[in-house]
Design a protein around this motif. Structure first.
Motif, PDB file in Angstrom:
ATOM      1  N   ARG A 174      -1.286   5.536  -0.022  1.00 19.47           N
ATOM      2  CA  ARG A 174      -2.249   4.468  -0.286  1.00 19.47           C
ATOM      3  C   ARG A 174      -3.347   4.923  -1.243  1.00 19.47           C
ATOM      4  N   ARG A 175      -3.639   6.228  -1.226  1.00 18.96           N
ATOM      5  CA  ARG A 175      -4.681   6.745  -2.121  1.00 18.96           C
ATOM      6  C   ARG A 175      -4.155   7.013  -3.524  1.00 18.96           C
ATOM      7  N   CYS A 233       1.327   8.487   4.741  1.00 17.76           N
ATOM      8  CA  CYS A 233       1.039   7.093   4.385  1.00 17.76           C
ATOM      9  C   CYS A 233      -0.332   6.964   3.728  1.00 17.76           C
ATOM     10  N   GLU A 245       1.914  -2.888   3.190  1.00 19.11           N
ATOM     11  CA  GLU A 245       1.657  -3.214   1.782  1.00 19.11           C
ATOM     12  C   GLU A 245       2.859  -2.877   0.909  1.00 19.11           C
ATOM     13  N   THR A 246       3.407  -1.680   1.097  1.00 14.16           N
ATOM     14  CA  THR A 246       4.562  -1.267   0.296  1.00 14.16           C
ATOM     15  C   THR A 246       5.796  -2.083   0.641  1.00 14.16           C
ATOM     16  N   GLY A 283       3.762   8.404  -2.538  1.00 18.18           N
ATOM     17  CA  GLY A 283       4.147   7.020  -2.817  1.00 18.18           C
ATOM     18  C   GLY A 283       5.635   6.867  -3.037  1.00 18.18           C
TER      19      GLY A 283
END
Length: 400
Positions: free
Chosen positions: A297-298, A293, A342-343, A304
């Protein structure tokens, strides 16, 4: 009938933080002024409510406000996850007085796990100074399946070695408190019901994202638990027909495509570097999943893509239930929700609108729980309050 009416009045007061007058309570409940006055007196005598000032509503004498006494009673909640044991103490308003999180012992020997639960309960009571005489009981949220009638955890796939463990009796004997055993996804749904200040019944699906994935169902303000109290198992909904073969014989079930362990394995096959992972150790799987995860995010494209696909797959599973039950609200939560939110909030609403056939498809609400990663433990404690204080029309049925 008297007991039911009392729970109706207490529930109305609980859901009104600013308080209600006796006249307002009579209007809300439909009870006569005399009946309402008698109930208010009993609740005051028991210390469950307080008289907290007066309010002027139109001509006549000012009306006395009745408010909840949060410190009158407490409940303890314990959430058993294969990776972590979370414990909370709630006051009667549903506020978290204190909480703790401890790693689940590995291997997951039942006696060792129960020992950690007992120690966590004892430590929280000592730290907070809560009077044990005011504690109504302990609620436990456990992975299913459970035997609710006998308080037994049957044989959860993620609790290795647990076969018909009498968790309710063991924990009650060790702590001295009555114990309520709930399936984890049902507990999360109870948290949302109890913690809401909405006066109208709600219909929603709670999607629990932890070591496993489950869905709590609420209709008309009540949790749908099913005949054996094990509703919410969604592991064998097919979300990827070209996916791996599941142990049930189908391809691409939630159980083999969406769980953290599956996503970690998928990421490793795709070349995302997560290091060696012991798949039999929930803590090691959790560590690898958190790294996956974090990479997503990075901006790691490989990581992703894995998380994006998981969001789409989960949305497909949810759509099966929104279509079948005609629900228009979906709440996400659980230990891994903060890392996925967020995703999921970016992708799931659009996917649901596309997959849902009901007229309200464009209005489906997708949101995260307000109770954070403690939602399972909070729900377990709320189940204690729910059993004691929530109106239950079943209590009005004549018994043979």
């Amino acid at each position: 009938m008297g007991g039911f009416n009392q729970t109706v009045v207490l529930d109305a007061i609980r859901r009104s933080p600013d308080g209600l007058s006796r006249v307002e309570l009579a209007d809300i409940s439909g009870l006569s002024a005399q009946t309402l006055s008698n109930i208010a007196r009993r609740l005051l005598d028991e210390g469950l409510i307080l008289e907290s000032g007066k309010i002027q509503l139109g001509p006549g004498k000012p009306r006395t406000l009745l408010t909840l006494n949060p410190s009158a009673r407490f409940a303890i909640g314990v959430h058993l996850d294969p990776a972590v044991i979370t414990t909370v103490i709630l006051d009667l308003s549903g506020r978290v007085v204190s909480h703790s999180a401890r790693r689940t012992p590995q291997p997951m020997d039942a006696d060792a796990v129960i020992g950690v639960m007992v120690e966590a309960v004892s430590d929280l009571l000592t730290e907070t100074g809560v009077d044990a005489r005011r504690v109504l009981g302990v609620g436990v949220a456990s992975p299913g399946p459970i035997d609710s009638d006998h308080g037994i955890v049957v044989d959860p796939p993620h609790l290795l070695g647990w076969e018909r463990v009498p968790l309710r009796k063991a924990l009650s004997t060790a702590t001295g408190f009555p114990v309520v055993l709930e399936k984890d996804v049902a507990a999360t749904a109870v948290a949302e019901i109890w913690g809401s200040h909405s006066e109208s019944p709600e219909n929603f699906i709670f999607v629990y994202l932890g070591t496993g994935i489950g869905m709590g169902l609420v209709s008309g303000g009540a949790v749908l638990r099913g005949t054996s109290q094990n509703a919410g198992e969604v592991g064998h909904i097919v979300v990827d027909p070209d996916g791996p073969v599941c142990f049930c014989g189908l391809r691409g079930c939630v159980a083999v495509t969406c769980m953290p362990q599956n996503l970690v394995e998928e990421a490793v096959r795709a070349g995302v570097h997560l290091g060696p992972v012991d798949k039999t150790d929930p803590s090691a799987v959790e560590e690898a999943f958190l790294e996956l995860c974090a990479k997503a995010r990075r901006g790691d494209s490989g990581a992703g893509a894995i998380i994006d696909r998981s969001a789409t797959r989960v949305a497909k599973a949810v759509s099966v239930l929104t279509n079948a039950l005609d629900f228009d609200r979906v709440i996400f939560g659980g230990p891994y929700w903060p890392m996925l939110s967020e995703t999921y909030l970016a992708l799931v609403p659009a996917a649901l609108r596309k997959l849902t056939v009901a007229p309200h498809a464009s209005d489906i609400r997708v949101e995260g729980t307000a109770f954070g990663t403690d939602v399972g433990a909070i729900g377990a404690a709320c189940a204690v309050f729910d059993n004691a204080f929530s109106p239950d029309t079943r209590s009005l049925l004549l018994q043979h």
